[in-house]
Design a protein around this motif. Structure first.
Motif, mmCIF file in Angstrom:
data_model
loop_
_atom_site.group_PDB
_atom_site.id
_atom_site.type_symbol
_atom_site.label_atom_id
_atom_site.label_comp_id
_atom_site.label_asym_id
_atom_site.label_seq_id
_atom_site.Cartn_x
_atom_site.Cartn_y
_atom_site.Cartn_z
ATOM 1 N N ASP A 46 1.053 -4.258 71.273
ATOM 2 C CA ASP A 46 1.265 -5.238 72.337
ATOM 3 C C ASP A 46 1.736 -6.576 71.782
ATOM 4 O O ASP A 46 1.444 -7.626 72.346
ATOM 5 N N ASP A 49 3.216 -9.467 73.890
ATOM 6 C CA ASP A 49 2.366 -10.095 74.905
ATOM 7 C C ASP A 49 1.702 -11.356 74.364
ATOM 8 O O ASP A 49 0.953 -12.009 75.072
ATOM 9 N N GLY A 114 4.453 -13.746 69.889
ATOM 10 C CA GLY A 114 3.391 -12.959 69.272
ATOM 11 C C GLY A 114 3.371 -13.046 67.765
ATOM 12 O O GLY A 114 2.376 -12.706 67.132
ATOM 13 N N ASP A 132 5.061 -18.752 71.083
ATOM 14 C CA ASP A 132 4.846 -18.527 72.513
ATOM 15 C C ASP A 132 6.194 -18.378 73.212
ATOM 16 O O ASP A 132 7.241 -18.578 72.603
ATOM 17 N N SER A 133 6.158 -18.061 74.491
ATOM 18 C CA SER A 133 7.422 -17.937 75.224
ATOM 19 C C SER A 133 8.155 -19.270 75.263
ATOM 20 O O SER A 133 9.376 -19.303 75.354
#
Length: 157
Positions: A46, A49, A114, A132-133
């Motif tokens: 993941d 995420d 991530g 992070d995004s």
């Protein structure tokens, strides 16, 4: 007819910093302050995420298998650990090179949400930032590190 123009006096001063004074004492130029960055690729299923402390990380590596260290001089565009992380993110997304001309290895995926960026600044302080995004978040030093390896070989979607 001639016109007289008065120019203001110019004063030149040399300001010695401790690094410059030490370099002058041995006859060398001062070493520029740098930020050194290592990117740790999140290899958890993941991983996109976001980073969590239980996610395993593997250092992005150079051709010789050692951890790839990107170097950025402390100049106008890189003035903080976060600026250095941002510069490494750009290199890690194949948008240029570090200040030594190193580019991102083709065999390693781009730096993504991530992943974790380790930045050591000119003050020798090291910080860890998760990607992070948008931007970065400070995180504790990761403890679940795999040996430096090609992370694409350890996990594929």
């Amino acid at each position: 007819m001639t016109t007289t123009v008065t120019r203001p006096s110019t004063v030149t001063a040399r300001i010695d910093t401790p690094a410059a004074a030490a370099a002058a004492a041995v006859g060398t130029a001062p070493v520029p302050a740098v930020y050194a960055v290592t990117v740790y690729m999140n290899t958890h299923p993941d991983n996109f995420d976001g980073y969590e402390s239980h996610h395993p990380l593997a250092a992005a590596t150079g051709r010789d298998g050692s951890a790839l260290r990107l170097v950025f001089r402390a100049i106008d565009r890189v003035r903080s650990h976060e600026d250095a992380a941002d510069a490494a993110f750009e290199v890690g997304n194949r948008q240029g090179a570090d200040d030594h001309g190193r580019t991102w290895p083709a065999r390693i995926r781009s730096v993504s949400v991530g992943d974790v960026v380790e930045v050591t600044g000119p003050d020798t302080r090291t910080v860890h930032l998760s990607v992070d995004s948008y931007g970065f978040t400070p995180v504790a030093e990761p403890t679940l590190l795999a040996a430096p390896a090609d992370p694409d070989a350890t996990h594929r979607h």
